[in-house]
Design an enzyme around this catalytic site. Structure first.
Site, short mmCIF file in Angstrom:
data_model
loop_
_atom_site.label_atom_id
_atom_site.label_comp_id
_atom_site.label_asym_id
_atom_site.label_seq_id
_atom_site.Cartn_x
_atom_site.Cartn_y
_atom_site.Cartn_z
N SER A 18 13.04 -41.43 -13.13
CA SER A 18 12.19 -40.45 -13.46
C SER A 18 12.81 -39.14 -14.15
CB SER A 18 11.48 -40.14 -12.16
OG SER A 18 12.43 -39.26 -11.41
N GLU A 76 0.72 -1.20 -0.18
CA GLU A 76 -0.10 -0.13 0.12
C GLU A 76 0.88 1.24 -0.04
OE1 GLU A 76 -2.33 -3.03 2.85
OE2 GLU A 76 -0.15 -2.69 2.03
N ARG A 122 9.43 -24.48 -5.31
CA ARG A 122 10.27 -24.71 -4.15
C ARG A 122 10.53 -23.60 -3.20
NH1 ARG A 122 14.93 -29.20 -6.31
NH2 ARG A 122 13.35 -30.77 -6.59
#
Length: 349
Positions: free
Chosen positions: A162, A46, A178
């Site tokens: 993987s 703000e 992350r």
């Protein structure tokens, strides 16, 4: 407000334990100032927007993603600056749950400034889920699961490999993701198969490096595993079961890791929360993800769907049991995004 939420996200990984906040000032249909909270301890959204607007803030409408603060912490109360600038109207997306900081809406209204609350509130809650979880009365951390999954539902091939199911754009996203969590967790079998390090290596450097947490109930992870290199400078915590030999945990401790012995997964997560770990991103494997989901411990899912078929391999979300289609676990897709050839699905209960 949509612009304010976009600005707020720029503080990802840098403002914790503060919330992500963005602000936009509009006068006569024209944006005259905007800002976001960019760094913990630095100016709030703000006051940055008010400074950018200058005299144009008088008579303007302020759109802000979280209730303006009404206390003096590392920065003075935003309410004071809003009133001093002569803002005519304030639109707030989300009320502040923090009992120390809240009260801004009531004070603005008492001063004669009209305030509306709730615009795009669902998006604001999603953005600040980690912050809101701290005030929700739960002992455990906010838990998200990230999995890269093939079209036939595998997270690794039959040998446990993987790397890589997903493409480079998806991997860049994961490093950014992350940076916004207090801890990154992984199951022991996946850790060994991938030689995972769970560090943040993207363009965004988090203000505090996430704690790396290994869930290894049976004590299969050797003390020589690479994730322990550099501990405790980059903290590693090991969660293991009571059946794990003391000689094994002693070897892990000697590498600089902290060891937590607990057989119950829900209790272990509560213990992590008691150590001030407020958020945890689980990155595999399928058995840990499935156990968390089956126990009702997952708050959000980031599933990266990749246009890959393996035919055989390790299942995502394993161990869920067999469900009648009428009783299947069903969640809501709250975001879809292309990441190169892959598709990110963000899911919530």
């Amino acid at each position: 407000m949509s612009r304010a939420l976009t600005l707020a996200e720029r503080g990802w990984g840098r403002v914790h334990p503060n919330p992500l906040v963005g602000a936009v000032l509009v006068r006569d249909g024209v944006v005259v100032g905007e800002g976001w909270h960019a760094e913990y301890g630095d100016r709030h959204a703000e006051t940055i927007a008010l400074a950018a607007a200058g005299d144009s803030a008088r008579g303007a409408t302020l759109y802000v993603t979280l209730e303006p603060c009404n206390h003096h912490g590392k920065q003075p109360p935003c309410v004071d600056a809003i009133l001093a600038a002569g803002v005519a109207r304030v639109v707030v997306s989300l009320a502040d749950p923090n009992p120390v900081a809240r009260g801004g809406v009531a004070r603005l209204r008492a001063a004669g400034v009209p305030v509306e609350v709730g615009l795009l509130g669902d998006l604001a809650r999603r953005l600040n889920a980690r912050f809101l979880h701290r005030f929700a009365g739960r002992a455990r951390p906010f838990i998200a699961v990230k999995l890269a999954v093939t079209l036939d539902g595998k997270i690794a091939d039959a040998a446990g490999r993987s790397q890589w199911i997903s493409g480079p754009e998806a991997r860049d996203f994961v490093h950014h993701l992350r940076a916004g969590f207090a801890g990154i967790g992984i199951g022991g079998r996946t850790l060994v198969a991938d030689d995972a390090r769970l560090t943040v290596r993207g363009r965004l450097t988090p203000r505090e490096a996430p704690i790396r947490i290994v869930f290894d109930r049976s004590g299969m992870v050797p003390a020589t595993q690479g994730i322990f290199d550099g501990a405790p400078d980059v903290p590693v915590w090991l969660v293991t079961g009571t059946a794990t030999p003391a000689t094994h945990t002693a070897g892990i401790s000697a590498r600089g890791a902290q060891v937590l012995v607990e057989d119950s997964l829900p209790v272990a997560l509560d213990l992590l929360g008691a150590r001030d770990l407020d958020s945890l991103l689980i990155e595999g494997g399928g058995r840990l993800a499935g156990a968390l989901l089956a126990e009702g411990l997952v708050d959000r899912v980031y599933q990266i769907q990749s246009p890959v078929w393996l035919g055989a391999g390790r299942d995502a979300w394993s161990g869920l049991g067999v469900h009648d289609i009428r009783d299947a676990i069903r969640w809501h897709t709250v975001e879809r995004r292309a990441l190169g050839d892959d598709t990110l699905l963000v899911l919530e209960r």
